[in-house]
Design a protein around this motif. Structure first.
Motif, short mmCIF file in Angstrom:
data_model
loop_
_atom_site.label_atom_id
_atom_site.label_comp_id
_atom_site.label_asym_id
_atom_site.label_seq_id
_atom_site.Cartn_x
_atom_site.Cartn_y
_atom_site.Cartn_z
N TYR A 11 43.60 42.47 51.02
CA TYR A 11 43.74 41.03 50.88
C TYR A 11 43.50 40.33 52.22
CZ TYR A 11 45.19 36.60 49.01
OH TYR A 11 45.18 35.30 48.59
N TRP A 30 35.63 43.37 44.91
CA TRP A 30 36.04 43.34 43.50
C TRP A 30 35.55 44.56 42.73
CZ3 TRP A 30 38.72 39.57 40.68
CH2 TRP A 30 39.20 38.53 41.47
N LEU A 36 39.47 37.25 37.49
CA LEU A 36 40.02 36.17 38.31
C LEU A 36 40.48 35.08 37.35
CD1 LEU A 36 40.53 34.62 40.97
CD2 LEU A 36 38.10 34.01 40.97
N THR A 84 50.19 46.14 43.22
CA THR A 84 50.25 44.70 43.03
C THR A 84 51.04 44.04 44.15
OG1 THR A 84 50.08 44.96 40.63
CG2 THR A 84 50.97 42.87 41.43
N ALA A 108 49.27 33.79 44.94
CA ALA A 108 48.36 34.68 44.22
C ALA A 108 49.09 35.96 43.86
CB ALA A 108 47.14 35.00 45.08
N VAL A 110 47.94 39.68 42.96
CA VAL A 110 46.71 40.47 43.08
C VAL A 110 47.00 41.94 42.83
CG1 VAL A 110 44.81 41.08 44.64
CG2 VAL A 110 45.90 38.82 44.81
N ILE A 117 39.68 44.97 43.94
CA ILE A 117 40.51 43.99 43.23
C ILE A 117 40.19 44.07 41.74
CG2 ILE A 117 41.02 41.53 42.92
CD1 ILE A 117 40.11 41.18 45.90
N SER A 119 42.55 42.47 39.43
CA SER A 119 43.15 41.27 38.85
C SER A 119 43.61 40.36 39.97
CB SER A 119 44.35 41.66 37.98
OG SER A 119 45.02 40.51 37.51
N TYR A 120 43.28 39.07 39.82
CA TYR A 120 43.67 38.07 40.82
C TYR A 120 44.04 36.81 40.05
CZ TYR A 120 43.25 35.48 45.30
OH TYR A 120 43.48 34.75 46.43
N ASP A 122 45.32 33.18 40.50
CA ASP A 122 45.33 32.20 41.58
C ASP A 122 46.09 30.96 41.12
OD1 ASP A 122 44.78 30.76 43.85
OD2 ASP A 122 42.60 30.89 43.66
#
Length: 141
Positions: A11, A30, A36, A84, A108, A110, A117, A119-120, A122
């Motif tokens: 991150y 990603w 996202l 996570t 976030a 994440v 990545i 899953s993100y 936001d």
């Protein structure tokens, strides 16, 4: 064989890539099937992007709209799931079109698997940034 970065390391690396305006390298963090999502997306804006290609399309014009200068106050919290993290942070800079200051708080959630990545989520307030006819990454509505 290189050990993948931890979610927090990945991150922080991603934040530096955004400051460097290296969107292709940021997208490379990603997973091909990464998601996202924007839980607070207003009507007409995307609330979910599925896949690395969709994330790349969405972020491609980000530096044309927001000139990021710093991410002060980054706090990364580890969850009971080692893959996570929860991030609290601010992004500061300028809105390119107007030269107005940009100062946005984010949270976030994440998830990173195998160094990518997946899953993100936001959580930010898109109403706090008025980009005429565009969302935060410059994708026209």
């Amino acid at each position: 064989m290189t050990t993948p970065l931890t979610p927090a390391e990945l991150y922080r690396h991603g934040l530096q890539l955004l400051l460097d305006k290296d969107i292709p390298a940021w997208v490379d963090l990603w997973d091909e099937r990464g998601v996202l999502s924007f839980p607070f997306a207003p009507g007409g804006w995307p609330s979910r992007l599925e896949g690395k290609a969709a994330v790349g399309d969405y972020m491609r014009h980000y530096p044309d709209h927001i000139d990021l200068h710093d991410f002060p106050d980054v706090k990364i919290h580890q969850t009971v799931d080692s893959e996570t993290i929860v991030v609290e942070m601010r992004g500061v800079g300028l809105l390119v079109e107007t030269g107005s200051p940009f100062d946005m708080a984010y949270i976030a959630v994440v998830t990173v698997k195998d160094g990518r990545i997946t899953s993100y989520r936001d959580y930010w307030n898109p109403d706090a940034v008025a980009l005429p006819g565009a969302d935060f990454a410059g994708t026209h509505r």
